[in-house]
Scaffold this motif. Structure first.
Motif, PDB file in Angstrom:
ATOM      1  N   GLY A   1       0.809  -1.204   0.000  1.00  0.00           N
ATOM      2  CA  GLY A   1       0.000   0.000   0.000  1.00  0.00           C
ATOM      3  C   GLY A   1       0.846   1.259   0.000  1.00  0.00           C
ATOM      4  N   PHE A   2       0.267   2.314  -0.536  1.00  0.00           N
ATOM      5  CA  PHE A   2       0.930   3.620  -0.577  1.00  0.00           C
ATOM      6  C   PHE A   2      -0.055   4.670  -0.062  1.00  0.00           C
ATOM      7  N   LYS A   3       0.464   5.564   0.751  1.00  0.00           N
ATOM      8  CA  LYS A   3      -0.336   6.658   1.282  1.00  0.00           C
ATOM      9  C   LYS A   3       0.440   7.949   1.121  1.00  0.00           C
ATOM     10  N   ARG A   4      -0.253   8.963   0.644  1.00  0.00           N
ATOM     11  CA  ARG A   4       0.447  10.220   0.397  1.00  0.00           C
ATOM     12  C   ARG A   4      -0.455  11.413   0.679  1.00  0.00           C
ATOM     13  N   THR A   5       0.138  12.417   1.273  1.00  0.00           N
ATOM     14  CA  THR A   5      -0.517  13.708   1.402  1.00  0.00           C
ATOM     15  C   THR A   5      -0.178  14.502   0.151  1.00  0.00           C
ATOM     16  N   ILE A   6      -1.138  14.591  -0.761  1.00  0.00           N
ATOM     17  CA  ILE A   6      -0.895  15.184  -2.066  1.00  0.00           C
ATOM     18  C   ILE A   6      -0.723  16.693  -1.955  1.00  0.00           C
ATOM     19  N   SER A   7      -1.509  17.302  -1.102  1.00  0.00           N
ATOM     20  CA  SER A   7      -1.402  18.739  -0.868  1.00  0.00           C
ATOM     21  C   SER A   7      -1.890  19.001   0.546  1.00  0.00           C
ATOM     22  N   GLU A   8      -1.993  20.263   0.903  1.00  0.00           N
ATOM     23  CA  GLU A   8      -2.470  20.595   2.234  1.00  0.00           C
ATOM     24  C   GLU A   8      -3.918  20.185   2.437  1.00  0.00           C
ATOM     25  N   THR A   9      -4.628  19.955   1.342  1.00  0.00           N
ATOM     26  CA  THR A   9      -6.056  19.660   1.453  1.00  0.00           C
ATOM     27  C   THR A   9      -6.430  18.271   0.950  1.00  0.00           C
ATOM     28  N   VAL A  10      -5.505  17.553   0.313  1.00  0.00           N
ATOM     29  CA  VAL A  10      -5.838  16.258  -0.291  1.00  0.00           C
ATOM     30  C   VAL A  10      -4.842  15.199   0.162  1.00  0.00           C
ATOM     31  N   SER A  11      -5.365  14.065   0.600  1.00  0.00           N
ATOM     32  CA  SER A  11      -4.539  12.900   0.908  1.00  0.00           C
ATOM     33  C   SER A  11      -5.230  11.668   0.358  1.00  0.00           C
ATOM     34  N   GLY A  12      -4.447  10.678  -0.030  1.00  0.00           N
ATOM     35  CA  GLY A  12      -5.017   9.473  -0.611  1.00  0.00           C
ATOM     36  C   GLY A  12      -4.198   8.253  -0.278  1.00  0.00           C
ATOM     37  N   ALA A  13      -4.825   7.087  -0.439  1.00  0.00           N
ATOM     38  CA  ALA A  13      -4.149   5.823  -0.164  1.00  0.00           C
ATOM     39  C   ALA A  13      -4.678   4.768  -1.113  1.00  0.00           C
ATOM     40  N   VAL A  14      -3.791   3.852  -1.492  1.00  0.00           N
ATOM     41  CA  VAL A  14      -4.167   2.720  -2.320  1.00  0.00           C
ATOM     42  C   VAL A  14      -3.482   1.477  -1.755  1.00  0.00           C
ATOM     43  N   THR A  15      -4.241   0.384  -1.651  1.00  0.00           N
ATOM     44  CA  THR A  15      -3.711  -0.864  -1.104  1.00  0.00           C
ATOM     45  C   THR A  15      -4.151  -2.027  -1.979  1.00  0.00           C
ATOM     46  N   TYR A  16      -3.211  -2.914  -2.259  1.00  0.00           N
ATOM     47  CA  TYR A  16      -3.515  -4.115  -3.033  1.00  0.00           C
ATOM     48  C   TYR A  16      -3.155  -5.337  -2.197  1.00  0.00           C
ATOM     49  N   VAL A  17      -4.066  -6.317  -2.175  1.00  0.00           N
ATOM     50  CA  VAL A  17      -3.863  -7.549  -1.411  1.00  0.00           C
ATOM     51  C   VAL A  17      -4.121  -8.743  -2.323  1.00  0.00           C
ATOM     52  N   HIS A  18      -3.185  -9.672  -2.340  1.00  0.00           N
ATOM     53  CA  HIS A  18      -3.372 -10.933  -3.063  1.00  0.00           C
ATOM     54  C   HIS A  18      -3.277 -12.085  -2.072  1.00  0.00           C
ATOM     55  N   SER A  19      -4.292 -12.945  -2.079  1.00  0.00           N
ATOM     56  CA  SER A  19      -4.336 -14.077  -1.162  1.00  0.00           C
ATOM     57  C   SER A  19      -4.462 -15.369  -1.947  1.00  0.00           C
ATOM     58  N   ASP A  20      -3.794 -16.391  -1.444  1.00  0.00           N
ATOM     59  CA  ASP A  20      -3.820 -17.706  -2.098  1.00  0.00           C
ATOM     60  C   ASP A  20      -4.038 -18.762  -1.030  1.00  0.00           C
ATOM     61  N   ARG A  21      -5.163 -19.506  -1.148  1.00  0.00           N
ATOM     62  CA  ARG A  21      -5.471 -20.555  -0.181  1.00  0.00           C
ATOM     63  C   ARG A  21      -5.451 -21.917  -0.858  1.00  0.00           C
ATOM     64  N   SER A  22      -4.775 -22.861  -0.220  1.00  0.00           N
ATOM     65  CA  SER A  22      -4.728 -24.245  -0.688  1.00  0.00           C
ATOM     66  C   SER A  22      -4.735 -25.135   0.554  1.00  0.00           C
ATOM     67  N   GLY A  23      -4.387 -26.400   0.363  1.00  0.00           N
ATOM     68  CA  GLY A  23      -4.400 -27.283   1.524  1.00  0.00           C
ATOM     69  C   GLY A  23      -4.045 -28.700   1.167  1.00  0.00           C
ATOM     70  N   SER A  24      -4.320 -29.594   2.099  1.00  0.00           N
ATOM     71  CA  SER A  24      -4.016 -31.006   1.890  1.00  0.00           C
ATOM     72  C   SER A  24      -4.968 -31.612   0.863  1.00  0.00           C
ATOM     73  N   ASP A  25      -4.692 -32.847   0.474  1.00  0.00           N
ATOM     74  CA  ASP A  25      -5.547 -33.527  -0.500  1.00  0.00           C
ATOM     75  C   ASP A  25      -6.949 -33.718   0.075  1.00  0.00           C
ATOM     76  N   PHE A  26      -7.940 -33.624  -0.807  1.00  0.00           N
ATOM     77  CA  PHE A  26      -9.313 -33.896  -0.386  1.00  0.00           C
ATOM     78  C   PHE A  26      -9.484 -35.394  -0.163  1.00  0.00           C
ATOM     79  N   GLN A  27     -10.173 -35.737   0.898  1.00  0.00           N
ATOM     80  CA  GLN A  27     -10.361 -37.137   1.261  1.00  0.00           C
ATOM     81  C   GLN A  27     -11.618 -37.685   0.609  1.00  0.00           C
ATOM     82  N   THR A  28     -11.514 -38.884   0.136  1.00  0.00           N
ATOM     83  CA  THR A  28     -12.640 -39.529  -0.530  1.00  0.00           C
ATOM     84  C   THR A  28     -13.714 -39.887   0.487  1.00  0.00           C
TER      85      THR A  28
END
Length: 692
Positions: free
Chosen positions: A427-454
């Motif tokens: 993520g990035f956060k910045r005070t663009i000017s005395e009156t404007v501030s902004g932020a952007v955040t990116y999240v990537h998640s990956d879920r896996s696991g053990s073998d599925f049981q029959t």
């Protein structure tokens, strides 16, 4: 300590100094100043009138039926300036059913105690048309066949809560806090009996239970170490052990009685705190152990004869161990780091015993045995924030969650005993000017696991000697919380202080979920999307007039594949769209008159889109729309310096085409109905008296 309590004594001293300085000539001005600086109290009493019946409007307040209602609020504050002792009594909605009252007596920095009481109703929004009798009791009488409605019934639950608290500064850095609460629930809620292809009968569950909580905290604080020893205990007591029936259909005769939730209790000991290693490095920790038990008989005093074994007590026990350690540090002037790890072990120690008589079919997907559900969770977080050039703050982090579960012996759907999910954040956060501030955040998640049981049948195999075989469909769907998933999330935020009068905030969340298929024939959830936007603005037209406005939009969708037979696959898209908008205005046209207005409107749509991928066509379910508009107006007019009168007007409109219950009837003839459109007006007049 309130802001008022912090500044009351110094301001009172200033008032006394001014009186001495300016003498009798300014006595009136000083009396006015004393009025403003001493703690004041108010009592407001009045009446209100509701124009018609409004089940949705008064769902949690009791303002449901046309007629007059009492309005009473109190806010009493007394300060002993010689000892710094406060006495307060606050009560709101005392004339309505959602009332609360709180008494507090405290000496700042020394001791204090509180007593609070509250009531909260919960009315079922549906009117029950039924011939079932005994509602609200554990003994129901059900017609043997569909019967005509006798008296429309309104189900209701009421919660009464009484709490007490005590705090004491013990000296040398030690302090003590004790809190206790007793909560009573009474009433009835929608319930029924039936199974498989048998008819379903209306059997409302009686609610008559008590929940008790006790918490004690012994704390110690010095310049480096802050630590608390904690005890937290709960006890649940259900006075209704079973629901018993007279009458009803013969196909459901074996469902008599039906056990209700047994009593249970839990006890937790914890050590929670932090340590300042240096001015720039701090550590935190928590150690906790909880034992939860359920040792109440399921159905007391009843000889069980419905294929149920003599075992009538679960002797349930769940032991939970929690460990947490974390550190935050500032190794460089522009760099801060955070690391945290948490471990939780929920160990199910309930005895594994047979609750069904011998004769469970080998081809069943259940064994009749209690299945333990233990789970171990490990969570880790690592995060760093660095101050880049041009006033940009960059934050990067990694989050990890791993769960290990006890695998059931016999399963009806796919199962895996371990899942692990890793998330990467930037993520990035910045005070663009005395009156404007902004932020952007990116999240990537990956879920896996053990073998599925029959999946296997009760015989311990996919195919039993009798020739019975597990349905192939059972192995083709993964539960939502166990399926492989990739998630991408983008968040945007911006604050704009356009001028001293105008401020605007904007936020957007965009999320995409993709669920991997194990085979081409898998069915279940495929992907999901969500888009959330909101904007808030406030504007001061002048010192006397202020306005605000907001808008939010939420769109969520989920796509899944399913089938009725191997040759009839179909897909579905489920959508939930919600839009809300609101406007507020506050103003003082004159020195004695204050007015306000709040307008809001929301729309929620649940949309179902079904499509046949092969074979015969399928029909989509009807869409469901819910809309609610609300107008609130008020005016306060000062009669004198310490008295005023307030007028409130509320208009509420609720409409829905929810078909959930409109096409359903229980086999005993019971139906549930809801008025598709509800319009109601409420007018209140309150007299307010202020004193010291």
């Amino acid at each position: 300590m309130t802001r008022q309590s912090q500044f009351a004594c110094p301001l009172a001293a200033m008032a006394a100094a001014l009186l001495a300085a300016f003498g009798p000539a300014h006595a009136q001005q000083n009396r006015d100043l004393a009025w403003l600086t001493k703690p004041s109290s108010t009592v407001s009493i009045g009446t209100g009138y509701l124009s018609g019946d409004a089940p949705n409007f008064g769902r949690y307040t009791g303002l449901r039926e046309e007629g007059a209602y009492g309005l009473l609020n109190i806010d009493i504050n007394k300060l002993d300036t010689t000892t710094g002792t406060w006495t307060t009594l606050k009560g709101s909605n005392l004339g309505l059913e959602n009332r609360d009252l709180r008494f507090q007596h405290e000496r700042q920095g020394d001791w204090g105690y509180t007593i609070d009481y509250s009531e909260t109703p919960r009315f079922e929004p549906y009117t029950v048309n039924t011939a079932v009798t005994g509602i609200g009791t554990p003994n129901l009488v059900i017609p043997t066949s569909a019967a005509a409605v006798e008296v429309p019934t309104q189900l209701k639950m009421k919660r009464e809560s009484l709490g007490m608290g005590y705090t004491r500064q013990l000296g040398r850095g030690f302090d003590l806090q004790v809190r206790a609460r007793n909560e009573e629930k009474d009433g009835a809620r929608i319930f029924g009996r039936g199974a498989g292809t048998n008819a379903f009968e209306f059997a409302p569950e009686p609610i008559h239970s008590t929940t008790r909580e006790l918490e004690a905290i012994l704390g110690y604080t010095d310049k480096k170490l802050q630590v608390s020893g904690i005890y937290y205990g709960t006890a649940y007591d259900n006075r209704n052990t079973a629901l018993r029936f007279a009458g009803g259909g013969s196909a459901l005769a074996s469902f008599n009685p039906i056990g209700l939730p047994p009593d249970s209790q839990s006890h937790q000991l914890a050590l929670d705190g932090g340590y300042n290693f240096s001015p720039t490095t701090r550590g935190t920790f928590k150690l906790a152990y909880t034992r939860a038990t359920q040792n109440d008989d399921f159905i007391s005093g009843v000889t069980l004869a419905n294929g149920i074994n003599a075992v009538d007590n679960l002797h349930g026990r769940m032991d939970t161990t929690q460990l947490q350690f974390g550190v935050t540090a500032l190794p460089l002037p522009k760099l801060s780091v955070l690391a945290d790890v948490r471990y939780e072990d929920r160990e199910d120690k309930t005895p594994v015993r047979l609750y069904t008589e011998a004769g469970v079919s080998p081809t069943s997907t259940y064994t009749g045995l209690y299945e333990p559900h233990s789970i171990k969770s490990t969570t880790g977080k690592l995060e760093a924030t660095y101050q880049l050039p041009k006033a940009i703050r960059m934050t990067a982090g990694i989050d990890y969650v791993e769960k290990d579960r006890t695998a059931p012996v016999i399963r009806a759907v796919s199962f895996r005993d371990r899942t692990a999910e890793t998330s990467y954040r930037l993520g990035f956060k910045r005070t663009i000017s005395e009156t404007v501030s902004g932020a952007v955040t990116y999240v990537h998640s990956d879920r896996s696991g053990s073998d599925f049981q029959t999946n296997v049948l009760n015989c311990g195999s996919v195919t039993c000697t009798s020739g019975a075989t597990v349905s192939s469909a059972f192995n083709l769907i993964a539960p939502l919380n166990l399926a492989d998933r990739q998630r991408d999330k983008l968040r945007l935020a911006m604050n704009w202080q356009a001028s001293e009068a105008l401020a605007v905030q904007f936020m957007a969340d965009l999320t995409r979920d993709d669920y991997a298929s194990r085979t081409a024939d898998d069915f279940g959830l495929r992907d999901g999307r969500s888009k959330n936007y909101s904007i808030d603005a406030s504007y001061a037209f002048s010192d006397e007039w202020q306005g605000s406005a907001w808008f939010s939009k939420n769109d969520t969708s989920a796509n899944r594949a399913s089938r009725t037979t191997p040759t009839a696959p179909w897909s579905s898209t489920l959508l939930n769209n919600a839009n809300s908008i609101g406007i507020g205005l506050r103003g003082n046209p004159t020195s004695k008159l204050g007015i306000g207005m709040d307008l809001s409107h929301s729309e929620i749509a649940d949309i179902y889109r079904l499509q046949a991928l092969a074979g015969p066509a399928v029909s989509s379910l009807p869409d469901v729309y819910t809309r609610q508009s609300n107008v609130k107006l008020y005016a306060i007019y000062a009669l004198q310096k310490n008295t005023s009168i307030r007028f409130d007007f509320v208009h509420d409109r609720f409409s829905t085409n929810d078909w959930s219950w409109s096409s359903w009837a229980y086999s005993d003839g019971t139906t549930l109905a809801q008025r598709p459109q509800q319009d109601v007006n409420f007018l209140g007049v309150t007299y307010i008296y202020r004193f010291q």
